[in-house]
Design a protein around this motif. Structure first.
Motif, PDB file in Angstrom:
ATOM      1  N   GLU A 146       0.829  -1.196   0.000  1.00  0.00           N
ATOM      2  CA  GLU A 146       0.000   0.000   0.000  1.00  0.00           C
ATOM      3  C   GLU A 146       0.872   1.259   0.000  1.00  0.00           C
ATOM      4  O   GLU A 146       2.069   1.212   0.298  1.00  0.00           O
ATOM      5  N   ASP A 213      -3.477   5.142   0.181  1.00  0.00           N
ATOM      6  CA  ASP A 213      -4.221   4.154   0.971  1.00  0.00           C
ATOM      7  C   ASP A 213      -4.373   4.568   2.423  1.00  0.00           C
ATOM      8  O   ASP A 213      -5.432   4.362   3.030  1.00  0.00           O
ATOM      9  N   HIS A 233      -9.509   4.547  -3.337  1.00  0.00           N
ATOM     10  CA  HIS A 233     -10.722   3.817  -2.980  1.00  0.00           C
ATOM     11  C   HIS A 233     -10.483   3.013  -1.700  1.00  0.00           C
ATOM     12  O   HIS A 233      -9.504   2.286  -1.586  1.00  0.00           O
ATOM     13  N   ARG A 234     -11.374   3.185  -0.740  1.00  0.00           N
ATOM     14  CA  ARG A 234     -11.268   2.567   0.585  1.00  0.00           C
ATOM     15  C   ARG A 234     -10.004   2.982   1.339  1.00  0.00           C
ATOM     16  O   ARG A 234      -9.488   2.236   2.167  1.00  0.00           O
ATOM     17  N   ARG A 236      -7.801   5.221   4.091  1.00  0.00           N
ATOM     18  CA  ARG A 236      -8.045   5.541   5.486  1.00  0.00           C
ATOM     19  C   ARG A 236      -7.246   6.776   5.880  1.00  0.00           C
ATOM     20  O   ARG A 236      -6.060   6.881   5.570  1.00  0.00           O
ATOM     21  N   TYR A 255     -17.481   9.454   1.245  1.00  0.00           N
ATOM     22  CA  TYR A 255     -18.260   8.216   1.128  1.00  0.00           C
ATOM     23  C   TYR A 255     -18.303   7.691  -0.292  1.00  0.00           C
ATOM     24  O   TYR A 255     -18.430   6.479  -0.513  1.00  0.00           O
ATOM     25  N   LYS A 257     -15.772   7.455  -2.073  1.00  0.00           N
ATOM     26  CA  LYS A 257     -14.543   6.663  -2.171  1.00  0.00           C
ATOM     27  C   LYS A 257     -14.541   5.474  -1.212  1.00  0.00           C
ATOM     28  O   LYS A 257     -13.529   4.777  -1.117  1.00  0.00           O
ATOM     29  N   ASP A 258     -15.640   5.260  -0.509  1.00  0.00           N
ATOM     30  CA  ASP A 258     -15.674   4.225   0.543  1.00  0.00           C
ATOM     31  C   ASP A 258     -14.569   4.468   1.560  1.00  0.00           C
ATOM     32  O   ASP A 258     -14.016   3.528   2.140  1.00  0.00           O
ATOM     33  N   GLY A 259     -14.236   5.733   1.769  1.00  0.00           N
ATOM     34  CA  GLY A 259     -13.148   6.066   2.655  1.00  0.00           C
ATOM     35  C   GLY A 259     -13.564   6.106   4.113  1.00  0.00           C
ATOM     36  O   GLY A 259     -14.757   6.056   4.450  1.00  0.00           O
ATOM     37  N   SER A 260     -12.589   6.199   4.985  1.00  0.00           N
ATOM     38  CA  SER A 260     -12.876   6.259   6.417  1.00  0.00           C
ATOM     39  C   SER A 260     -11.883   7.169   7.120  1.00  0.00           C
ATOM     40  O   SER A 260     -10.756   7.358   6.651  1.00  0.00           O
TER      41      SER A 260
END
Length: 333
Positions: A146, A213, A233-234, A236, A255, A257-260
């Motif tokens: 990553e 990432d 994508h996803r 953090r 959201y 990007k399905d990120g957190s």
């Protein structure tokens, strides 16, 4: 015993140096003769009252120590008289701090110091390295292959982040001042960008078109708009500094990007998490991969002055280590 302590929360000038009663270890505690204590920004938060935590006065400041075991309670297996040890989680949650000639340390918050590691160098590392480990692996879930962006990579936490991420097989993009670029490269960063560059986001996208990432900003600026913009994508985003920051959250972009985003402070880490981090810290200290960039040694009597220097922004990445057996005043760098 002699200690650096406070009798009420408030400014750095509240720190006194003098005699207090020695600790009375419990059955699961280890009594440690303290050799070296580091001073962290979070210590100033606790002392001032910004970071609220149970405090019993007189309260010994500091959380990190290296020392030698004097005695171990019956519920403290694995420690023997004469063992060299370290801890990075005193001075919080009702626990007295480390800046004293002796400290009672809960056995589950104490770790053996690898042979040959200098006490002052070690104590300067254990808090920033613990923070870095938790950021990358406990909360950031970094995996080999990553791409990790570390903002403020030349500082104490930032340098530990670079070393640990590279060792885990991640590709590191570091941001720092131009004068610190070579330092970051020497730690293993694949690319180093000037954080002042007005085209920084474009530079990041050029280097990592797939996105970032894991994004970690050690400065506490917490520019979430910029971080989400370059996120994969996803991806953090890990927040570990900036207690007073109130950034704008681009929720829609995050959201999509399905990120957190996850935040943490090391003071809330569990003993199991800290123990896991200690293994990586010891291994990297023993190998020489993890080293403090700049260490200044001083006596316990310098506690108040050191807190004020941190709050005034004087140290610029240098770590101050207080030595209980040192004469009053600085003892060199």
């Amino acid at each position: 015993m002699r200690a650096a302590f406070i009798e009420e929360l408030g400014p750095a000038e509240n720190i006194r140096y003098g005699e207090i009663d020695p600790p009375a270890p419990g059955p699961t505690d280890v009594l440690v003769e303290v050799e070296a204590v580091s001073v962290n920004p979070v210590d100033t938060f606790v002392r001032s009252g910004l970071f609220r935590t149970p405090v019993e006065f007189p309260f010994v400041i500091g959380r990190d120590l290296v020392g030698t075991v004097v005695s171990a309670g019956p519920g403290a297996p694995g420690f023997a008289v004469g063992d060299r040890v370290w801890s990075n989680s005193l001075g919080h949650g009702g626990r007295q701090g480390a800046a004293a000639e002796r400290a009672a340390v809960p056995a589950d918050r104490l770790y053996h110091l690898p042979a040959g590691v200098d006490p002052a160098e070690a104590v300067a590392l254990v808090h920033p390295a613990g923070t870095a480990y938790l950021a990358l692996f406990t909360h950031g879930r970094v995996r080999a292959g990553e791409t990790v962006l570390i903002a403020g990579a030349a500082g104490n936490v930032g340098s530990a982040l670079v070393v640990m991420a590279v060792e885990a097989g991640a590709r590191v993009i570091a941001t720092a001042s131009a004068r610190d670029a070579e330092h970051c490269r020497s730690l293993g960063a694949a690319a180093v960008l000037d954080y002042r560059d007005p085209e920084l986001a474009d530079r990041i996208r050029e280097i990592s078109p797939r996105g970032i990432d894991v994004h970690v900003d050690t400065s506490g600026t917490n520019d979430l708009t910029g971080a989400v913009d370059v996120l994969a994508h996803r991806g953090r985003i890990v927040l570990l500094a900036g207690a007073r920051s109130q950034p704008v959250l681009p929720a829609g972009a995050l959201y999509m990007k399905d990120g957190s985003i996850v935040g943490f402070v090391i003071s809330h880490a569990t003993t199991a998490e800290l123990a896991e981090a200690s293994g990586a810290i010891n291994r990297l200290m023993e190998s020489g991969r993890l080293r403090a960039r700049s260490v200044e040694r001083a006596s316990l009597a310098e506690g108040a002055r050191t807190h004020r220097r941190i709050e005034d922004g004087e140290l610029h990445g240098s770590r101050v280590v207080l030595l209980p057996k040192a004469a009053n005043g600085p003892t060199g760098t």
